[in-house]
Design a protein around this motif. Structure first.
Motif, mmCIF file in Angstrom:
data_model
loop_
_atom_site.group_PDB
_atom_site.id
_atom_site.type_symbol
_atom_site.label_atom_id
_atom_site.label_comp_id
_atom_site.label_asym_id
_atom_site.label_seq_id
_atom_site.Cartn_x
_atom_site.Cartn_y
_atom_site.Cartn_z
ATOM 1 N N TRP A 18 0.828 -1.220 0.000
ATOM 2 C CA TRP A 18 0.000 0.000 0.000
ATOM 3 C C TRP A 18 0.853 1.257 0.000
ATOM 4 C CZ3 TRP A 18 0.092 3.791 3.686
ATOM 5 C CH2 TRP A 18 0.657 3.481 4.926
ATOM 6 N N ARG A 19 2.047 1.172 0.621
ATOM 7 C CA ARG A 19 2.950 2.333 0.606
ATOM 8 C C ARG A 19 3.480 2.588 -0.813
ATOM 9 N NH1 ARG A 19 6.727 1.912 6.043
ATOM 10 N NH2 ARG A 19 5.063 2.316 7.560
ATOM 11 N N VAL A 20 3.753 1.503 -1.515
ATOM 12 C CA VAL A 20 4.208 1.641 -2.896
ATOM 13 C C VAL A 20 3.113 2.288 -3.742
ATOM 14 C CG1 VAL A 20 4.896 0.373 -4.974
ATOM 15 C CG2 VAL A 20 5.762 -0.330 -2.732
ATOM 16 N N ALA A 21 1.873 1.820 -3.511
ATOM 17 C CA ALA A 21 0.746 2.364 -4.278
ATOM 18 C C ALA A 21 0.542 3.845 -3.978
ATOM 19 C CB ALA A 21 -0.520 1.573 -3.957
ATOM 20 N N CYS A 23 2.784 6.003 -2.826
ATOM 21 C CA CYS A 23 3.902 6.777 -3.385
ATOM 22 C C CYS A 23 3.754 6.945 -4.895
ATOM 23 C CB CYS A 23 5.225 6.090 -3.059
ATOM 24 S SG CYS A 23 5.678 6.174 -1.317
ATOM 25 N N SER A 24 3.347 5.879 -5.565
ATOM 26 C CA SER A 24 3.149 5.935 -7.020
ATOM 27 C C SER A 24 2.046 6.925 -7.375
ATOM 28 C CB SER A 24 2.802 4.550 -7.564
ATOM 29 O OG SER A 24 3.840 3.634 -7.322
ATOM 30 N N ALA A 25 0.936 6.871 -6.616
ATOM 31 C CA ALA A 25 -0.180 7.780 -6.875
ATOM 32 C C ALA A 25 0.225 9.232 -6.638
ATOM 33 C CB ALA A 25 -1.367 7.411 -5.988
ATOM 34 N N ALA A 27 3.244 10.464 -6.846
ATOM 35 C CA ALA A 27 4.140 10.880 -7.930
ATOM 36 C C ALA A 27 3.355 11.219 -9.191
ATOM 37 C CB ALA A 27 5.151 9.766 -8.218
ATOM 38 N N ALA A 28 2.349 10.398 -9.489
ATOM 39 C CA ALA A 28 1.516 10.646 -10.677
ATOM 40 C C ALA A 28 0.754 11.958 -10.546
ATOM 41 C CB ALA A 28 0.545 9.484 -10.891
#
Length: 413
Positions: A18-21, A23-25, A27-28
């Motif tokens: 969930w942290r990866v998700a 962070c990705s969101a 950044a987007a």
């Protein structure tokens, strides 16, 4: 080596999905926000560089630079640039304004002198584009006393403003004609919308994403392999202007008729010209365009003649399902209210529609005979109005074809 791998795996195991998700969101969103900010900055900068008055607009267009879809598409800017090179502009007393259906009109070829054609393609992209074309024609030819105005079902729009980014340069002209809208449906909401676009920095923040307007300009290929469309060209370098006389008439005549083997097949519901008709009837009473055109004629002592060109019988069938009867009834109301004739050639009983040889596609009379019939039909309808006071003159294609062989002989062979 093994301890190194173990430590890497241990670190990875501590980073939850969930942290990866998240962070990705994040950044987007940051990238999208940055692009949106740059887009708004570019839009404001572009708006500052555009003409702020009608005088500036007319002075700039003959030396303007055009981009993207403007290249190869006859817009108001093209007409202003073209007409600026016309010799004897004072001798022009009549004109034509309309869509690409009206670009086929060739007055000089068929014996009609002192006329100019100010038709084009931008009608479908900006509110009241047809009226802006007429105003540009009046500016170029100050002694125009009669203007034939196309009044097709295609031109009906809801009562809200349509203005793409590449048409913001026409806002001074649109503002100039807006007083003609007073008292018509959607008058106040139209004015508010126009004011919001004219002064984007004056009020509350606009949450509508501006990025969507420029999505075609933000393709990576535009920067990796720039083209003429992305870099722009001088408006006078556009090849389409070479095919036109300084008064807007096409230099060349098309073939006399379209042979049966070259005629396009019957259209279906998925045809783009059918899709454009969607929601036409539901958006009635539209934006008041034709009332404004009639008022424009009165304001400038210009005789307005409305006309509806014919379309092929297959497209006509779809028009009937999408508000054609309501459109015609409203045009007849405008004719009677303002005393302006309406020449409706889009009727089965007038023998245009079923003769597919006259058409180059579903709705363009881009054959020599078709162009000649359209050009001469307008003259015939106008004479009926002047001689007998007919507000709804009737012009039969077969009778016209038989009676005007002298003017149509240019199409033989």
């Amino acid at each position: 080596m093994s301890s190194s791998i173990s430590s890497s795996e241990a670190i990875a195991s501590r980073v939850s999905p969930w942290r990866v998700a998240v962070c990705s969101a994040a950044a987007a969103l940051a990238v999208a926000g940055a692009l949106e900010g740059l887009t708004r900055w570019h839009e404001a900068r572009t708006a500052d560089a555009m003409p702020h008055s009608v005088a500036e607009m007319y002075a700039e267009f003959p030396r303007a630079r055009i981009f993207g879809r403007e290249i190869g598409t006859q817009t108001i800017a093209h007409n202003v640039a073209l007409f600026s090179g016309a010799q004897g502009a004072a001798s022009v007393t009549s004109g034509y304004v309309g869509t690409s259906r009206s670009k086929v009109i060739r007055p000089e070829h068929f014996g009609i002198a002192h006329a100019a054609n100010g038709s084009g393609n931008s009608y479908s992209e900006i509110s009241f584009g047809l009226l802006l074309q007429a105003e540009a024609l009046r500016h170029a030819f100050p002694n125009v006393k009669r203007v034939y105005i196309e009044s097709s079902l295609l031109l009906r729009k809801p009562g809200r403003l349509f203005a793409e980014p590449d048409h913001r340069k026409y806002l001074p002209l649109l503002k100039q004609v807006m007083p003609l809208h007073e008292g018509l449906p959607a008058d106040e909401s139209m004015r508010q919308t126009l004011a919001a676009i004219e002064t984007p920095k004056s009020g509350k923040f606009d949450w509508h994403p501006h990025l969507l307007k420029y999505r075609s300009d933000l393709r990576v290929s535009n920067y990796v392999a720039p083209t003429e469309a992305t870099q722009g060209i001088d408006i006078n370098a556009d090849p389409l202007l070479k095919a036109l006389t300084p008064t807007g008439e096409r230099r060349e005549l098309s073939r006399s008729l379209t042979p049966k083997g070259d005629q396009l097949p019957e259209i279906k519901a998925d045809n783009i010209k059918v899709q454009r008709l969607r929601e036409t009837e539901a958006s009635a009473p539209w934006d008041g365009l034709y009332d404004m055109v009639a008022r424009w004629g009165e304001a400038h002592d210009i005789e307005v003649v409305f006309y509806q060109p014919p379309v092929r019988s297959d497209l006509y069938a779809f028009q009937q399902r999408n508000g054609l009867a309501l459109h015609v009834a409203d045009m007849q109301r405008v004719a009677k209210q303002y005393g302006t004739p309406f020449i409706d050639m889009n009727r089965p009983d007038l023998h245009f529609q079923d003769d597919w040889a006259l058409f180059s596609d579903e709705d363009h009379l881009e054959t020599c005979t078709g162009s000649g019939l359209l050009t001469l039909a307008l003259e015939d309808g106008y004479r009926q109005f002047k001689d007998r006071g007919e507000l709804l003159p009737v012009v039969d294609a077969q009778k016209l074809l038989a009676g005007r062989q002298d003017a149509l002989k240019i199409c033989r062979g």
